[in-house]
Design a protein around this motif. Structure first.
Motif, PDB file in Angstrom:
ATOM      1  N   CYS A 256     -19.864  24.740  29.978  1.00 14.69           N
ATOM      2  CA  CYS A 256     -20.552  25.916  29.438  1.00 14.69           C
ATOM      3  C   CYS A 256     -21.263  26.687  30.552  1.00 14.69           C
ATOM      4  O   CYS A 256     -21.260  27.924  30.572  1.00 14.69           O
ATOM      5  CB  CYS A 256     -21.552  25.493  28.369  1.00 14.69           C
ATOM      6  SG  CYS A 256     -20.802  24.920  26.829  1.00 14.69           S
ATOM      7  N   LYS A 260     -20.262  30.628  31.976  1.00 11.42           N
ATOM      8  CA  LYS A 260     -21.169  31.758  32.133  1.00 11.42           C
ATOM      9  C   LYS A 260     -21.011  32.399  33.502  1.00 11.42           C
ATOM     10  O   LYS A 260     -21.099  33.622  33.650  1.00 11.42           O
ATOM     11  CB  LYS A 260     -22.617  31.295  31.933  1.00 11.42           C
ATOM     12  CG  LYS A 260     -22.962  30.956  30.488  1.00 11.42           C
ATOM     13  CD  LYS A 260     -24.434  30.562  30.364  1.00 11.42           C
ATOM     14  CE  LYS A 260     -24.787  30.232  28.923  1.00 11.42           C
ATOM     15  NZ  LYS A 260     -26.227  29.835  28.777  1.00 11.42           N
ATOM     16  N   ASP A 261     -20.758  31.567  34.521  1.00  7.65           N
ATOM     17  CA  ASP A 261     -20.582  32.100  35.876  1.00  7.65           C
ATOM     18  C   ASP A 261     -19.245  32.807  36.033  1.00  7.65           C
ATOM     19  O   ASP A 261     -19.141  33.798  36.764  1.00  7.65           O
ATOM     20  CB  ASP A 261     -20.687  30.971  36.907  1.00  7.65           C
ATOM     21  CG  ASP A 261     -22.082  30.362  36.970  1.00  7.65           C
ATOM     22  OD1 ASP A 261     -23.037  31.040  36.542  1.00  7.65           O
ATOM     23  OD2 ASP A 261     -22.205  29.210  37.438  1.00  7.65           O
ATOM     24  N   PRO A 263     -16.850  34.403  33.514  1.00 11.23           N
ATOM     25  CA  PRO A 263     -16.578  34.771  32.116  1.00 11.23           C
ATOM     26  C   PRO A 263     -15.113  34.963  31.789  1.00 11.23           C
ATOM     27  O   PRO A 263     -14.716  34.839  30.621  1.00 11.23           O
ATOM     28  CB  PRO A 263     -17.370  36.077  31.933  1.00 11.23           C
ATOM     29  CG  PRO A 263     -17.605  36.596  33.314  1.00 11.23           C
ATOM     30  CD  PRO A 263     -17.689  35.402  34.192  1.00 11.23           C
ATOM     31  N   ASN A 266     -13.458  32.194  29.940  1.00 11.98           N
ATOM     32  CA  ASN A 266     -13.862  32.089  28.544  1.00 11.98           C
ATOM     33  C   ASN A 266     -13.356  33.272  27.712  1.00 11.98           C
ATOM     34  O   ASN A 266     -13.738  33.432  26.556  1.00 11.98           O
ATOM     35  CB  ASN A 266     -15.396  32.034  28.455  1.00 11.98           C
ATOM     36  CG  ASN A 266     -15.900  31.501  27.138  1.00 11.98           C
ATOM     37  OD1 ASN A 266     -15.352  30.555  26.587  1.00 11.98           O
ATOM     38  ND2 ASN A 266     -16.961  32.111  26.612  1.00 11.98           N
ATOM     39  N   ASP A 278     -19.694  36.156  24.689  1.00 19.29           N
ATOM     40  CA  ASP A 278     -21.003  35.785  25.226  1.00 19.29           C
ATOM     41  C   ASP A 278     -21.482  34.459  24.658  1.00 19.29           C
ATOM     42  O   ASP A 278     -22.659  34.118  24.728  1.00 19.29           O
ATOM     43  CB  ASP A 278     -22.034  36.882  24.948  1.00 19.29           C
ATOM     44  CG  ASP A 278     -22.318  37.054  23.465  1.00 19.29           C
ATOM     45  OD1 ASP A 278     -21.570  36.464  22.649  1.00 19.29           O
ATOM     46  OD2 ASP A 278     -23.275  37.777  23.117  1.00 19.29           O
ATOM     47  N   TYR A 279     -20.561  33.706  24.080  1.00 23.39           N
ATOM     48  CA  TYR A 279     -20.846  32.383  23.531  1.00 23.39           C
ATOM     49  C   TYR A 279     -19.729  31.433  23.978  1.00 23.39           C
ATOM     50  O   TYR A 279     -18.664  31.878  24.423  1.00 23.39           O
ATOM     51  CB  TYR A 279     -20.918  32.426  21.999  1.00 23.39           C
ATOM     52  CG  TYR A 279     -19.695  33.038  21.349  1.00 23.39           C
ATOM     53  CD1 TYR A 279     -18.576  32.267  21.015  1.00 23.39           C
ATOM     54  CD2 TYR A 279     -19.649  34.411  21.072  1.00 23.39           C
ATOM     55  CE1 TYR A 279     -17.456  32.833  20.439  1.00 23.39           C
ATOM     56  CE2 TYR A 279     -18.524  34.979  20.492  1.00 23.39           C
ATOM     57  CZ  TYR A 279     -17.437  34.185  20.178  1.00 23.39           C
ATOM     58  OH  TYR A 279     -16.314  34.748  19.601  1.00 23.39           O
ATOM     59  N   ALA A 280     -19.972  30.158  23.862  1.00 21.08           N
ATOM     60  CA  ALA A 280     -18.972  29.148  24.257  1.00 21.08           C
ATOM     61  C   ALA A 280     -18.682  28.253  23.063  1.00 21.08           C
ATOM     62  O   ALA A 280     -19.501  27.398  22.716  1.00 21.08           O
ATOM     63  CB  ALA A 280     -19.461  28.331  25.439  1.00 21.08           C
ATOM     64  N   ASP A 301     -22.889  26.001  24.085  1.00 18.10           N
ATOM     65  CA  ASP A 301     -23.800  26.364  25.169  1.00 18.10           C
ATOM     66  C   ASP A 301     -25.264  26.302  24.735  1.00 18.10           C
ATOM     67  O   ASP A 301     -26.159  26.207  25.573  1.00 18.10           O
ATOM     68  CB  ASP A 301     -23.465  27.767  25.682  1.00 18.10           C
ATOM     69  CG  ASP A 301     -23.423  28.806  24.566  1.00 18.10           C
ATOM     70  OD1 ASP A 301     -22.856  28.495  23.505  1.00 18.10           O
ATOM     71  OD2 ASP A 301     -23.943  29.924  24.757  1.00 18.10           O
ATOM     72  N   ASP A 417     -30.142  24.412  34.576  1.00 22.00           N
ATOM     73  CA  ASP A 417     -29.184  25.534  34.479  1.00 22.00           C
ATOM     74  C   ASP A 417     -28.974  26.193  35.836  1.00 22.00           C
ATOM     75  O   ASP A 417     -29.146  27.390  36.018  1.00 22.00           O
ATOM     76  CB  ASP A 417     -29.695  26.571  33.476  1.00 22.00           C
ATOM     77  CG  ASP A 417     -28.593  27.576  33.098  1.00 22.00           C
ATOM     78  OD1 ASP A 417     -27.417  27.294  33.393  1.00 22.00           O
ATOM     79  OD2 ASP A 417     -28.928  28.636  32.525  1.00 22.00           O
TER      80      ASP A 417
END
Length: 418
Positions: A256, A260-261, A263, A266, A278-280, A301, A417
């Motif tokens: 997760c 984010k790093d 995208p 994903n 914007d979600y996992a 996430d 994080d």
């Protein structure tokens, strides 16, 4: 008066299924809402409950038949089950005095297995694949404790019982003079229709190969820190959260962070557009008796490691007894498949469309590696990221794996994080 049993609604856009097996036979007593049959859809097995209490009536369809939603598949007769007939008395002997003097006929040898279950096991409750496994492994189903729903025996239970059974002593070789010449045994073939789930798996995997530009990038990760953390806190973790601390919780959280790093890993392609999330929602591949199923951890996430472990454990239990729901396997933005539990050293997993990437985990084994100029032995695991090269560049794939590797080798990063 008979009550008809119909195929229930199976979910959005699903109009038909395949009858997997009958759990009740004509004449069996059934209670209201008791499962009487299992249906196989494209994703899961669904049990059909009895609408009323009574006696199982006629089967309208047979295992393997395709049935539509709303179709009548059986009937339930009102009242209790008919009592079983008393055991018939043994017939009078018709053998001659000479035959009786010769003694009783020899009992059949136990080396020839039969397709029937022992008297204390309900053969109707055993699926065809379970009965076949029992014959292949030569185990007594009466000695097997079932792990399926309502204690039913699964194929995995049979295999486990066979592996635990002590090896039979080697037979004493017969004298060479009396040995019979070896003859070629009969070569058998068996044709089994693919389940609907297996057909869907085959179709989707081939679709992924035909549509996506698949590429796999590898890396390895030192599991020392995670193993030490797990050994140090597993008892406290289980006492507080009621679930065992495994490795998947670490990998899901690390993935997760990496998503984010990067995208694009994903994201997915939809026509001429790229859809970023914007979600996992992490899909986790889980082995089930009917094949591989991929339930989804929603908003992984935002979960803690404990919440992830609880969710995965629940998925695993319900995958075995076939109680996963259709909506639990829809969606998903990224998949993690752990082939290491089966001993896989390295693989090139195939993406789960419309997702653009899948992470493959493998077995942990001690290997010699160089650390600070010294050759040391460390528990290492190979990581494999298969991705759609139309959307994800090699640089992004490598960056994702490095971010994941850093988080696993230093789990403190997951907490802060970083």
């Amino acid at each position: 008066m008979a009550t008809e049993v119909t195929v229930p609604t199976l979910g959005e856009s699903i109009t038909e299924a395949t009858l997997g097996e009958w759990l009740k036979q004509p004449g069996d007593a059934v209670a209201a809402d008791e499962p009487i049959a299992s249906l196989e859809t494209d994703k899961v097995s669904v049990e059909v409950p009895s609408p009323v209490a009574g006696t199982m009536g006629e089967h309208k369809v047979q295992p393997g038949d395709t049935v539509n939603v709303g179709a009548v598949i059986a009937s339930i007769e009102a009242g209790d089950a008919a009592p079983k007939q008393a055991e018939a008395p043994a017939p009078a002997s018709t053998t001659s005095p000479q035959e009786q003097a010769a003694g009783p006929a020899p009992a059949p040898t136990p080396s020839e297995p039969t397709a029937e279950a022992p008297a204390n096991v309900d053969a109707a409750a055993l699926s065809p694949s379970v009965r076949r496994a029992i014959l292949e492994h030569g185990v007594d189903p009466a000695t097997i404790k079932g792990s399926g729903k309502d204690g039913r025996i699964t194929k995995d239970d049979v295999v486990a019982a066979a592996s635990a059974k002590p090896a039979a002593p080697a037979p004493t070789p017969a004298p060479a003079a009396t040995a019979a010449p070896a003859t070629g045994g009969e070569r058998l073939e068996e044709r089994v229709r693919m389940t609907r789930l297996r057909q869907t798996i085959a179709k989707r995997l081939k679709e992924a190969q035909d549509t996506a530009a698949l590429l796999t990038t590898f890396n390895d990760v030192d599991m020392t820190a995670v193993i030490e953390a797990r050994a140090k806190y597993k008892e406290l973790f289980e006492k507080k959260h009621g679930v065992k601390l495994g490795f998947m919780g670490f990998f899901v959280k690390a993935a997760c962070m990496a998503l984010k790093d990067i995208p694009s890993v994903n994201a997915q392609i939809d026509g001429d557009e790229i859809v970023y999330h914007d979600y996992a929602d992490i899909s986790v591949a889980v082995s089930a008796p009917q094949g591989l199923v991929v339930p989804v951890i929603r908003d992984a996430d935002k979960m803690s490691v404990a919440q992830v472990e609880k969710t995965i454990g629940d998925f695993g239990r319900r995958a075995k007894d076939g109680s996963l729901k259709m909506e639990e396997m829809k969606g998903g933005t990224f998949t993690i498949s752990n082939g290491g539990v089966f001993g896989s050293l390295m693989s090139t997993p195939i993406i789960n469309p419309p997702q653009s990437a899948v992470l493959g985990l493998h077995r942990i084994e001690d290997r010699a590696v160089v650390v600070d100029g010294q050759v040391v032995v460390r528990p290492m695991m190979y990581l494999a990221l298969s991705y759609d090269h139309r959307l994800i560049d090699g640089r992004e794939a490598v960056t994702f794996l490095v971010a994941l590797k850093n988080a696993i080798e230093d789990p403190t990063r997951i907490l802060i994080d970083l």
